[in-house]
Design a protein around this motif. Structure first.
Motif, PDB file in Angstrom:
ATOM      1  N   ASP A  64       0.877  -1.176   0.000  1.00 37.76           N
ATOM      2  CA  ASP A  64       0.000   0.000   0.000  1.00 37.76           C
ATOM      3  C   ASP A  64       0.908   1.219   0.000  1.00 37.76           C
ATOM      4  O   ASP A  64       1.298   1.727   1.053  1.00 37.76           O
ATOM      5  CB  ASP A  64      -0.906  -0.014   1.239  1.00 37.76           C
ATOM      6  N   ALA A  65       1.266   1.666  -1.210  1.00 34.80           N
ATOM      7  CA  ALA A  65       2.246   2.751  -1.346  1.00 34.80           C
ATOM      8  C   ALA A  65       1.709   4.054  -0.767  1.00 34.80           C
ATOM      9  O   ALA A  65       2.454   4.847  -0.185  1.00 34.80           O
ATOM     10  CB  ALA A  65       2.615   2.933  -2.819  1.00 34.80           C
ATOM     11  N   GLU A  66       0.412   4.276  -0.910  1.00 35.09           N
ATOM     12  CA  GLU A  66      -0.183   5.534  -0.459  1.00 35.09           C
ATOM     13  C   GLU A  66      -0.050   5.697   1.063  1.00 35.09           C
ATOM     14  O   GLU A  66       0.262   6.771   1.558  1.00 35.09           O
ATOM     15  CB  GLU A  66      -1.665   5.567  -0.859  1.00 35.09           C
ATOM     16  N   ARG A  67      -0.264   4.614   1.801  1.00 41.46           N
ATOM     17  CA  ARG A  67      -0.175   4.668   3.267  1.00 41.46           C
ATOM     18  C   ARG A  67       1.206   4.262   3.775  1.00 41.46           C
ATOM     19  O   ARG A  67       1.465   4.332   4.984  1.00 41.46           O
ATOM     20  CB  ARG A  67      -1.254   3.769   3.896  1.00 41.46           C
ATOM     21  N   GLY A  68       2.080   3.821   2.857  1.00 41.79           N
ATOM     22  CA  GLY A  68       3.437   3.464   3.255  1.00 41.79           C
ATOM     23  C   GLY A  68       3.526   2.158   4.011  1.00 41.79           C
ATOM     24  O   GLY A  68       4.402   1.972   4.865  1.00 41.79           O
ATOM     25  N   ILE A  69       2.620   1.221   3.692  1.00 43.96           N
ATOM     26  CA  ILE A  69       2.569  -0.038   4.435  1.00 43.96           C
ATOM     27  C   ILE A  69       2.902  -1.219   3.522  1.00 43.96           C
ATOM     28  O   ILE A  69       2.332  -1.356   2.432  1.00 43.96           O
ATOM     29  CB  ILE A  69       1.174  -0.229   5.070  1.00 43.96           C
ATOM     30  N   ALA A  70       3.840  -2.058   3.968  1.00 42.53           N
ATOM     31  CA  ALA A  70       4.122  -3.330   3.301  1.00 42.53           C
ATOM     32  C   ALA A  70       3.090  -4.320   3.839  1.00 42.53           C
ATOM     33  O   ALA A  70       3.200  -4.807   4.963  1.00 42.53           O
ATOM     34  CB  ALA A  70       5.540  -3.783   3.618  1.00 42.53           C
ATOM     35  N   VAL A  71       2.056  -4.557   3.038  1.00 41.52           N
ATOM     36  CA  VAL A  71       0.881  -5.292   3.527  1.00 41.52           C
ATOM     37  C   VAL A  71       1.191  -6.766   3.776  1.00 41.52           C
ATOM     38  O   VAL A  71       0.847  -7.319   4.824  1.00 41.52           O
ATOM     39  CB  VAL A  71      -0.293  -5.148   2.531  1.00 41.52           C
ATOM     40  N   TYR A  72       1.857  -7.409   2.801  1.00 47.48           N
ATOM     41  CA  TYR A  72       2.106  -8.842   2.933  1.00 47.48           C
ATOM     42  C   TYR A  72       3.240  -9.250   2.014  1.00 47.48           C
ATOM     43  O   TYR A  72       3.287  -8.863   0.848  1.00 47.48           O
ATOM     44  CB  TYR A  72       0.839  -9.624   2.564  1.00 47.48           C
ATOM     45  N   ALA A  73       4.180 -10.033   2.546  1.00 48.61           N
ATOM     46  CA  ALA A  73       5.234 -10.637   1.727  1.00 48.61           C
ATOM     47  C   ALA A  73       5.465 -12.048   2.239  1.00 48.61           C
ATOM     48  O   ALA A  73       5.987 -12.242   3.339  1.00 48.61           O
ATOM     49  CB  ALA A  73       6.526  -9.823   1.813  1.00 48.61           C
ATOM     50  N   ALA A  74       5.038 -13.031   1.445  1.00 51.54           N
ATOM     51  CA  ALA A  74       5.117 -14.435   1.866  1.00 51.54           C
ATOM     52  C   ALA A  74       6.554 -14.835   2.181  1.00 51.54           C
ATOM     53  O   ALA A  74       6.825 -15.500   3.194  1.00 51.54           O
ATOM     54  CB  ALA A  74       4.543 -15.329   0.776  1.00 51.54           C
ATOM     55  N   ASN A  75       7.500 -14.424   1.336  1.00 52.73           N
ATOM     56  CA  ASN A  75       8.890 -14.853   1.514  1.00 52.73           C
ATOM     57  C   ASN A  75       9.588 -14.170   2.685  1.00 52.73           C
ATOM     58  O   ASN A  75      10.595 -14.671   3.182  1.00 52.73           O
ATOM     59  CB  ASN A  75       9.698 -14.592   0.238  1.00 52.73           C
ATOM     60  N   LEU A  76       9.083 -13.010   3.093  1.00 54.28           N
ATOM     61  CA  LEU A  76       9.746 -12.262   4.165  1.00 54.28           C
ATOM     62  C   LEU A  76       8.996 -12.335   5.487  1.00 54.28           C
ATOM     63  O   LEU A  76       9.495 -11.908   6.527  1.00 54.28           O
ATOM     64  CB  LEU A  76       9.928 -10.796   3.738  1.00 54.28           C
ATOM     65  N   LEU A  87      11.196   3.720   8.555  1.00 54.80           N
ATOM     66  CA  LEU A  87      12.386   4.240   7.871  1.00 54.80           C
ATOM     67  C   LEU A  87      12.554   5.731   8.117  1.00 54.80           C
ATOM     68  O   LEU A  87      13.661   6.214   8.355  1.00 54.80           O
ATOM     69  CB  LEU A  87      12.293   3.972   6.373  1.00 54.80           C
ATOM     70  N   GLY A  88      11.452   6.452   8.043  1.00 55.92           N
ATOM     71  CA  GLY A  88      11.511   7.895   8.274  1.00 55.92           C
ATOM     72  C   GLY A  88      12.077   8.217   9.650  1.00 55.92           C
ATOM     73  O   GLY A  88      12.918   9.107   9.814  1.00 55.92           O
ATOM     74  N   GLU A  89      11.625   7.439  10.639  1.00 55.46           N
ATOM     75  CA  GLU A  89      12.094   7.643  12.012  1.00 55.46           C
ATOM     76  C   GLU A  89      13.592   7.341  12.121  1.00 55.46           C
ATOM     77  O   GLU A  89      14.358   8.099  12.720  1.00 55.46           O
ATOM     78  CB  GLU A  89      11.292   6.721  12.936  1.00 55.46           C
ATOM     79  N   ARG A  90      14.030   6.225  11.520  1.00 52.85           N
ATOM     80  CA  ARG A  90      15.442   5.842  11.606  1.00 52.85           C
ATOM     81  C   ARG A  90      16.342   6.840  10.862  1.00 52.85           C
ATOM     82  O   ARG A  90      17.493   7.048  11.258  1.00 52.85           O
ATOM     83  CB  ARG A  90      15.624   4.432  11.028  1.00 52.85           C
ATOM     84  N   LEU A  91      15.816   7.455   9.808  1.00 56.61           N
ATOM     85  CA  LEU A  91      16.644   8.339   8.968  1.00 56.61           C
ATOM     86  C   LEU A  91      16.485   9.820   9.327  1.00 56.61           C
ATOM     87  O   LEU A  91      16.787  10.696   8.518  1.00 56.61           O
ATOM     88  CB  LEU A  91      16.310   8.110   7.492  1.00 56.61           C
ATOM     89  N   GLY A  92      15.981  10.091  10.518  1.00 56.14           N
ATOM     90  CA  GLY A  92      15.944  11.472  10.986  1.00 56.14           C
ATOM     91  C   GLY A  92      14.824  12.315  10.431  1.00 56.14           C
ATOM     92  O   GLY A  92      14.920  13.544  10.386  1.00 56.14           O
ATOM     93  N   GLY A  93      13.749  11.668   9.988  1.00 52.80           N
ATOM     94  CA  GLY A  93      12.571  12.418   9.558  1.00 52.80           C
ATOM     95  C   GLY A  93      12.547  12.842   8.095  1.00 52.80           C
ATOM     96  O   GLY A  93      11.679  13.625   7.691  1.00 52.80           O
ATOM     97  N   ILE A  94      13.491  12.327   7.252  1.00 49.23           N
ATOM     98  CA  ILE A  94      13.441  12.688   5.828  1.00 49.23           C
ATOM     99  C   ILE A  94      12.237  12.005   5.172  1.00 49.23           C
ATOM    100  O   ILE A  94      11.750  10.990   5.669  1.00 49.23           O
ATOM    101  CB  ILE A  94      14.760  12.298   5.093  1.00 49.23           C
ATOM    102  N   PRO A  95      11.742  12.552   4.056  1.00 48.46           N
ATOM    103  CA  PRO A  95      10.610  11.913   3.367  1.00 48.46           C
ATOM    104  C   PRO A  95      10.998  10.530   2.847  1.00 48.46           C
ATOM    105  O   PRO A  95      12.128  10.328   2.388  1.00 48.46           O
ATOM    106  CB  PRO A  95      10.309  12.854   2.200  1.00 48.46           C
ATOM    107  N   VAL A  96      10.061   9.584   2.920  1.00 47.04           N
ATOM    108  CA  VAL A  96      10.311   8.205   2.476  1.00 47.04           C
ATOM    109  C   VAL A  96       9.178   7.766   1.551  1.00 47.04           C
ATOM    110  O   VAL A  96       8.000   7.982   1.851  1.00 47.04           O
ATOM    111  CB  VAL A  96      10.397   7.237   3.679  1.00 47.04           C
ATOM    112  N   ALA A  97       9.548   7.151   0.430  1.00 44.98           N
ATOM    113  CA  ALA A  97       8.572   6.573  -0.497  1.00 44.98           C
ATOM    114  C   ALA A  97       8.677   5.054  -0.437  1.00 44.98           C
ATOM    115  O   ALA A  97       9.781   4.506  -0.355  1.00 44.98           O
ATOM    116  CB  ALA A  97       8.851   7.052  -1.920  1.00 44.98           C
ATOM    117  N   LEU A  98       7.539   4.388  -0.464  1.00 41.73           N
ATOM    118  CA  LEU A  98       7.503   2.924  -0.475  1.00 41.73           C
ATOM    119  C   LEU A  98       6.898   2.467  -1.795  1.00 41.73           C
ATOM    120  O   LEU A  98       5.878   3.006  -2.241  1.00 41.73           O
ATOM    121  CB  LEU A  98       6.651   2.411   0.695  1.00 41.73           C
ATOM    122  N   GLY A  99       7.526   1.484  -2.439  1.00 47.52           N
ATOM    123  CA  GLY A  99       7.016   0.995  -3.714  1.00 47.52           C
ATOM    124  C   GLY A  99       7.095  -0.516  -3.818  1.00 47.52           C
ATOM    125  O   GLY A  99       7.770  -1.184  -3.031  1.00 47.52           O
ATOM    126  N   HIS A 100       6.393  -1.056  -4.798  1.00 47.75           N
ATOM    127  CA  HIS A 100       6.419  -2.488  -5.122  1.00 47.75           C
ATOM    128  C   HIS A 100       7.641  -2.769  -5.981  1.00 47.75           C
ATOM    129  O   HIS A 100       7.967  -1.996  -6.879  1.00 47.75           O
ATOM    130  CB  HIS A 100       5.134  -2.842  -5.874  1.00 47.75           C
TER     131      HIS A 100
END
Length: 297
Positions: A64-76, A87-100
């Motif tokens: 779910d790229a819009e909400r920044g959530i990795a919904v499901y990954a069978a292998n992981l 990621l945003g928290e770990r990287l000091g608050g910079i903007p983060v994009a999530l993609g498939h």
């Protein structure tokens, strides 16, 4: 895992790789991702005078790229993971994009790879399975629910092999690199034989290999013509393990697609250009897109 520092124009400035370590469990994988990203940010600060100004991450499974959530990954082994926020928290608050992962790789191929700025393209990597990324005007179409481009589950032979998705005769059961590996191992009697071995045997004229290969090419062409009919792409980019066979794949594939089209316009059918760096380059482009969106807003 593959990671990179990427310039605003898509230039690869630095690349690093690390084992995912999925055998340690989902939580350990997430921690490895976060730590890897932080190390890359520190490397940028040390070697380029500033840390990353935004981050992009591409993951497999349902996203779910819009909400920044990795919904499901069978292998992981994760479900509903708020990866963007972590990621945003770990990287000091910079903007983060999530993609498939496939759509992100497709974004890079379309903008700075084999798509060469094509306004409409379809990126199809042929690997363990078969997926697709639909490129429209410089962006990737995710669909209403994030499922767009799943060309591997187009049924091309209704009486074909069972697919993990619950259907029979899906494209990826017949034309993925793993499908060709299975078929060639059975045909040649060597359980260790794979798709690359089949391609070599085809190039040397082995009739059994030619039959296995042509069967896969015919299935692939049928699936691609369905996609061409629906999407009318200008360029069709083929990547993944099977594409490494070069003209052993592309010559019969172009012929098989051309044979099947009737009223449809034949797209350019080209090999992917970025190899396995496409995903992290695409993640970098997603990050830069975030910044340009913020500026325009």
């Amino acid at each position: 895992m593959k990671a990179a520092l990427v310039g605003a124009d898509g230039t690869l400035l630095h690349e690093a790789r690390r084992a995912t370590g999925r055998e340690r469990g989902a939580e350990a994988v997430v921690e490895t991702i976060l730590g890897f990203a932080a190390e890359l940010q520190a490397y940028g600060a040390e070697h380029f005078g500033e840390g990353a100004v935004a981050a992009g991450v591409a993951v497999p499974g349902i996203v779910d790229a819009e909400r920044g959530i990795a919904v499901y990954a069978a292998n992981l082994g994760w479900r509903d993971l708020p990866l963007r926020a972590l990621l945003g928290e770990r990287l000091g608050g910079i903007p983060v994009a999530l993609g498939h992962d496939v759509r992100t790789g497709g974004l890079a191929e379309g903008r700075i790879g084999a798509g060469n700025g094509a306004d409409r393209f379809l990126f199809v990597p042929l690997g363990t399975g078969i997926a697709g990324a639909i490129g429209i005007a410089g962006a990737i179409e995710a669909g209403a629910h994030g499922y767009a481009g799943e060309i591997g589950h187009i049924v091309v032979r209704p009486d074909g092999p069972d697919c993990g998705c619950g259907q029979r005769g899906c494209l990826e059961t017949l034309a993925s690199a793993s499908a060709v590996s299975r078929a060639w191992a059975a045909a040649c009697g060597d359980p260790e034989a794979d798709a690359a071995d089949c391609a070599k045997a085809v190039a040397s004229g082995d009739p059994a290999a030619v039959r296995v290969w042509q069967d896969a090419v015919d299935a692939l062409a049928a699936g691609l013509v369905t996609a061409i009919t629906l999407l009318d792409p200008r360029t069709l980019i083929i990547g993944g393990g099977l594409a490494e066979a070069g003209e052993t794949l592309f010559t019969p594939l172009r012929a098989a697609v051309e044979e099947r089209v009737t009223f449809q316009k034949l797209p350019h059918i080209v090999p992917a250009a970025l190899g396995d760096t496409a995903g992290c380059l695409g993640a970098g482009l997603l990050a830069w897109d975030l910044l340009s969106t913020e500026v325009s807003a």
